[in-house]
Design an enzyme around this catalytic site. Sequence first.
Site, PDB file in Angstrom:
ATOM      1  N   ASP A  40       0.814  -1.215   0.000  1.00  0.00           N
ATOM      2  CA  ASP A  40       0.000   0.000   0.000  1.00  0.00           C
ATOM      3  C   ASP A  40       0.848   1.265   0.000  1.00  0.00           C
ATOM      4  OD1 ASP A  40      -2.100  -1.609   0.009  1.00  0.00           O
ATOM      5  OD2 ASP A  40      -2.871  -1.088   2.010  1.00  0.00           O
ATOM      6  N   SER A  89     -37.342 -15.013   0.234  1.00  0.00           N
ATOM      7  CA  SER A  89     -38.115 -13.780   0.129  1.00  0.00           C
ATOM      8  C   SER A  89     -39.427 -13.990   0.873  1.00  0.00           C
ATOM      9  CB  SER A  89     -38.340 -13.410  -1.323  1.00  0.00           C
ATOM     10  OG  SER A  89     -38.858 -14.499  -2.007  1.00  0.00           O
ATOM     11  N   LEU A  90     -40.265 -12.988   0.840  1.00  0.00           N
ATOM     12  CA  LEU A  90     -41.516 -13.053   1.595  1.00  0.00           C
ATOM     13  C   LEU A  90     -42.687 -12.838   0.655  1.00  0.00           C
ATOM     14  CD1 LEU A  90     -40.448 -10.732   4.546  1.00  0.00           C
ATOM     15  CD2 LEU A  90     -40.757 -13.202   4.667  1.00  0.00           C
ATOM     16  N   GLU A 121     -41.979  -6.054  12.325  1.00  0.00           N
ATOM     17  CA  GLU A 121     -40.723  -5.328  12.065  1.00  0.00           C
ATOM     18  C   GLU A 121     -40.868  -4.462  10.818  1.00  0.00           C
ATOM     19  OE1 GLU A 121     -37.604  -8.251  11.660  1.00  0.00           O
ATOM     20  OE2 GLU A 121     -38.396  -9.476  13.288  1.00  0.00           O
ATOM     21  N   LYS A 123     -40.337  -3.075   7.360  1.00  0.00           N
ATOM     22  CA  LYS A 123     -39.683  -3.708   6.213  1.00  0.00           C
ATOM     23  C   LYS A 123     -38.779  -2.674   5.556  1.00  0.00           C
ATOM     24  CE  LYS A 123     -40.619  -6.692   2.280  1.00  0.00           C
ATOM     25  NZ  LYS A 123     -39.762  -6.096   1.292  1.00  0.00           N
ATOM     26  N   ASP A 125     -36.423  -0.760   3.141  1.00  0.00           N
ATOM     27  CA  ASP A 125     -36.376  -0.752   1.677  1.00  0.00           C
ATOM     28  C   ASP A 125     -34.941  -0.531   1.225  1.00  0.00           C
ATOM     29  OD1 ASP A 125     -37.291  -0.968  -0.830  1.00  0.00           O
ATOM     30  OD2 ASP A 125     -38.257   0.998  -0.915  1.00  0.00           O
ATOM     31  N   ARG A 144     -28.050 -11.170  -1.744  1.00  0.00           N
ATOM     32  CA  ARG A 144     -28.985 -12.273  -1.816  1.00  0.00           C
ATOM     33  C   ARG A 144     -28.880 -13.030  -3.145  1.00  0.00           C
ATOM     34  NH1 ARG A 144     -35.471 -12.023  -1.020  1.00  0.00           N
ATOM     35  NH2 ARG A 144     -35.502 -11.125  -3.081  1.00  0.00           N
ATOM     36  N   GLU A 180     -30.306  -5.744   6.361  1.00  0.00           N
ATOM     37  CA  GLU A 180     -30.499  -4.862   5.219  1.00  0.00           C
ATOM     38  C   GLU A 180     -29.459  -3.742   5.232  1.00  0.00           C
ATOM     39  OE1 GLU A 180     -33.153  -5.976   3.615  1.00  0.00           O
ATOM     40  OE2 GLU A 180     -33.977  -4.350   2.388  1.00  0.00           O
ATOM     41  N   TYR A 232     -31.733  -8.388  11.013  1.00  0.00           N
ATOM     42  CA  TYR A 232     -33.047  -8.880  11.408  1.00  0.00           C
ATOM     43  C   TYR A 232     -33.216 -10.393  11.343  1.00  0.00           C
ATOM     44  CZ  TYR A 232     -33.627  -8.065   6.357  1.00  0.00           C
ATOM     45  OH  TYR A 232     -33.448  -8.018   5.018  1.00  0.00           O
ATOM     46  N   LYS A 320     -47.541  -4.873   2.864  1.00  0.00           N
ATOM     47  CA  LYS A 320     -47.025  -3.696   2.156  1.00  0.00           C
ATOM     48  C   LYS A 320     -47.913  -2.473   2.364  1.00  0.00           C
ATOM     49  CE  LYS A 320     -43.478  -5.008  -0.421  1.00  0.00           C
ATOM     50  NZ  LYS A 320     -43.629  -5.052  -1.807  1.00  0.00           N
ATOM     51  N   CYS A 414     -47.549  16.649 -35.559  1.00  0.00           N
ATOM     52  CA  CYS A 414     -46.453  16.106 -34.773  1.00  0.00           C
ATOM     53  C   CYS A 414     -45.521  17.230 -34.333  1.00  0.00           C
ATOM     54  CB  CYS A 414     -45.695  15.080 -35.613  1.00  0.00           C
ATOM     55  SG  CYS A 414     -44.156  14.559 -34.849  1.00  0.00           S
ATOM     56  N   CYS A 417     -41.996  16.886 -36.234  1.00  0.00           N
ATOM     57  CA  CYS A 417     -41.740  17.032 -37.675  1.00  0.00           C
ATOM     58  C   CYS A 417     -42.815  17.802 -38.399  1.00  0.00           C
ATOM     59  CB  CYS A 417     -41.552  15.658 -38.315  1.00  0.00           C
ATOM     60  SG  CYS A 417     -43.082  14.733 -38.484  1.00  0.00           S
ATOM     61  N   CYS A 432     -48.114  10.165 -35.452  1.00  0.00           N
ATOM     62  CA  CYS A 432     -47.519  11.024 -36.471  1.00  0.00           C
ATOM     63  C   CYS A 432     -47.478  10.240 -37.774  1.00  0.00           C
ATOM     64  CB  CYS A 432     -46.112  11.398 -36.020  1.00  0.00           C
ATOM     65  SG  CYS A 432     -45.064  11.976 -37.354  1.00  0.00           S
ATOM     66  N   CYS A 438     -39.828  11.727 -39.962  1.00  0.00           N
ATOM     67  CA  CYS A 438     -39.958  12.349 -38.634  1.00  0.00           C
ATOM     68  C   CYS A 438     -38.710  11.991 -37.825  1.00  0.00           C
ATOM     69  CB  CYS A 438     -41.204  11.835 -37.937  1.00  0.00           C
ATOM     70  SG  CYS A 438     -41.300  12.349 -36.206  1.00  0.00           S
TER      71      CYS A 438
HETATM   72  S1  IVH Z   1     -36.853 -11.389   7.000  1.00  0.00           S
HETATM   73  C1  IVH Z   1     -37.423 -15.511   5.728  1.00  0.00           C
HETATM   74  N1  IVH Z   1     -37.131  -8.996   8.013  1.00  0.00           N
HETATM   75  O1  IVH Z   1     -37.603  -8.071   2.558  1.00  0.00           O
HETATM   76  C2  IVH Z   1     -37.438 -14.075   5.948  1.00  0.00           C
HETATM   77  N2  IVH Z   1     -36.791  -9.195   5.664  1.00  0.00           N
HETATM   78  O2  IVH Z   1     -39.210  -9.900   0.751  1.00  0.00           O
HETATM   79  C3  IVH Z   1     -36.329 -13.366   5.298  1.00  0.00           C
HETATM   80  N3  IVH Z   1     -36.644  -7.053   4.480  1.00  0.00           N
HETATM   81  O3  IVH Z   1     -35.060  -9.951   1.085  1.00  0.00           O
HETATM   82  C4  IVH Z   1     -36.355 -11.937   5.424  1.00  0.00           C
HETATM   83  N4  IVH Z   1     -36.902  -5.774   6.251  1.00  0.00           N
HETATM   84  O4  IVH Z   1     -34.492  -7.620   1.889  1.00  0.00           O
HETATM   85  C5  IVH Z   1     -36.938  -9.722   6.885  1.00  0.00           C
HETATM   86  N5  IVH Z   1     -37.336  -6.953   9.048  1.00  0.00           N
HETATM   87  C6  IVH Z   1     -37.151  -7.655   7.941  1.00  0.00           C
HETATM   88  C7  IVH Z   1     -36.968  -7.054   6.678  1.00  0.00           C
HETATM   89  C8  IVH Z   1     -36.806  -7.867   5.552  1.00  0.00           C
HETATM   90  C9  IVH Z   1     -36.700  -5.795   4.946  1.00  0.00           C
HETATM   91  C10 IVH Z   1     -36.482  -7.407   3.060  1.00  0.00           C
HETATM   92  C11 IVH Z   1     -35.318  -8.310   2.797  1.00  0.00           C
HETATM   93  C12 IVH Z   1     -35.874  -9.518   2.120  1.00  0.00           C
HETATM   94  C13 IVH Z   1     -37.187  -9.032   1.621  1.00  0.00           C
HETATM   95  C14 IVH Z   1     -38.169 -10.171   1.602  1.00  0.00           C
END
Ligand code: IVH
Length: 691
Positions: A40, A89-90, A121, A123, A125, A144, A180, A232, A320, A414, A417, A432, A438
């Site tokens: 470095d 995923s959920l 919890e 969610k 973003d 993921r 996250e 989480y 959601k 248009c 043109c 158009c 054009c």
């Molecule tokens: S739990 C089996 N907890 O939502 C459960 N996910 O659609 C695995 N996410 O890929 C996820 N907040 O990126 C969990 N409190 C939370 C979350 C959470 C955001 C996102 C996460 C996951 C996606 C699932």
Amino acid sequence: MIDIKNISDEEAKKQLEYLAKEIEKADIAYYQNDEPYLDDASYDKLRRLNDALEAKFPHLIRSDSPSKRVGAMVKSEFKKVELSVPMLSLADIFSKEELQDFILGIKRFLNSSADITFTSEPKMDGLSFSALYTDGIFTRGSTRGDGKTGEDITENLKAISGFPLYIDKDVPHIFEVRGEVFMSKQDFFNLNQKNEEEHKKTFANPRNAAAGSLRQLDARITKERRLSFLVYTWGEVSDIRWKSQEEFLDYVRGLGFPVNPYNKVCHNDKELMDSFENLMETRADLPYDIDGIVYKVNDLELQKRLGFLTRTPRWAIAHKFPAEQAITRLNNIRIQVGRTGALTPVADLEPINVGGVLVSHATLHNEDEIKRKDIRIGDMVIVQRAGDVIPQIVSVLKDKRTDALLEFQFPTICPECGAHAIREEDEAVRRCTGGLSCPAQAVERLKHFVSREAFNIEGLGDKVIEDFYKEGFIKTPYDIFTLEERDAPADLFSAAHSLNLEKREGWGPKSVRKLFDAINKSKTVSLQKFIYALGIRQVGVATSYLIAKHYHTFGAFMDAMVSQDLQLLVSIDGIGPAMAQDIVEFFKEKHNIDVINKLLGVITIENFEDITNTSSEIFGKTIVFTGTLTTLTRNEAKSKALAFGAKVSGSVSAHTDYVVAGENAGSKLAKAQELGVKIISESEFNQLTLS
Ligand code: IVH
């Protein structure tokens, strides 16, 4: 040692040349080959010397100077990480009723009527990550990916301020935490402001900014950005020391990991609904974006009994939030002209923050929509954003309207043109009539012609097409293939007739050569790609493939179209009368035939070869794609599926054989689960379509 104070111009120039080469070599060894040979300190010395020389001799700064290249020298791809415990995923729900169904389903599955405790919890973003600690030392970070294979982001996670590199407490030998990575609203605004000032790319929302900052092959860029993270859940753990989600959250908090303070434990559906409503109210005041709430069965024993569906747990769900709205002024209605001449109205809005995203445009769909909603320039309007869709105007606040606002007159000529723009009977769009004369249509058609599923010419991006069109270098597809010839100087001693492409800003001999090579390579094209490239209205990737499959040669197709022999065309499953009509109309236009004839002189169209492997697992099957695919575009995925003899559909039904679920798949995935349709990941799909 170089004496910077007394160095001459000439020596400085030589030195800068030497440094550019040395630093590039070291960068390649470090970033691309993972085999650094400079320590470095030595590397920093070279960089500092380069900086000092450039500061003293700014006129000698090279176009390939390492100082301009910070972060550009990166590995060409992320290493793959196999996740021993998949990242799931959920499923999504959107209402109280669906929440009740979810709880009922769980009780039924467990054959119990007792109340069940859940965690609620926010969610987050952002982007999920997985961090593996071996004997308390952070050893590997991953995204993921498709859930089973992620991308190695170890260095990027290390670059996040506060990310624990080791855990100073007794933890399981193998301990993988998941959560996250996100960017706070404030950091997002600051980053965009800075980027704007520096004329750099701005991000649409904090999530994109976080993704763009984390998934950087050069972790130095991640370091410059301000990212945050939360934990989480967990992945592989050699010795699980908690009995519930609540205990896990307490455990990791105790280890020093950040955990969301809004996480709650709820004992029945009423408490869950309350937590939802409370958070919806607090949402705008939170310093980061959330897009819903995750409910998880608290007790691990119950989680275990409930188990998993294909890609989602039965013990957790995402509730959601509804689409977000805001009020702002509509400053203008702009008319865009597309490839097929469609005039599309776009609303220019007074920029407004809708749930963390700065919105300055909205789609207005078409003429009737403007009339129906009586939208006028100057109106105060309600804008809505839902997920990734383009923002929309929900309605006009008529009581805020001053009388002076005029009804919007949709243009009948248009704006690009000046040709007449007409509306066919029972068509919603006005088009158009200028065809290729054009400029807007011509440019959009050129972009389509060189796009990935058509001629796939790398180097001819949107901006280049626009520039070259303006300059008159490329007016029709044919001009692409004569570009090199026209760029060559007329004779050895004069460059007078050359287009001089390499002298253009942002270009050089290398990039021009690369472009010509890409163009030459594209001169041999498959029949289906050629048909798609023509840009016939309604004829997308799938239809082009069907046509190619049925006519085999371009000659046969063109003969049939020119003589208006539609028998075969309409007999093809998937081509209806309206589409057939558009196809013949295309061949009735003399300018289209001219373009085709000229092209045939410079390109080779391969005859369609039925390479369909009838033994392929997806042969004859119906496939639906949903969610974001990461290695393929939708069109690529579609054409791959078609090439293997599958049918591609847009909606899930009992007739669907496979659903390919990308990231953040939503209702289609849920429907597939409900109907018991086989769900596969993108990488499984890629496996099935290896040729
Ligand atoms: S739990 C089996 N907890 O939502 C459960 N996910 O659609 C695995 N996410 O890929 C996820 N907040 O990126 C969990 N409190 C939370 C979350 C959470 C955001 C996102 C996460 C996951 C996606 C699932």
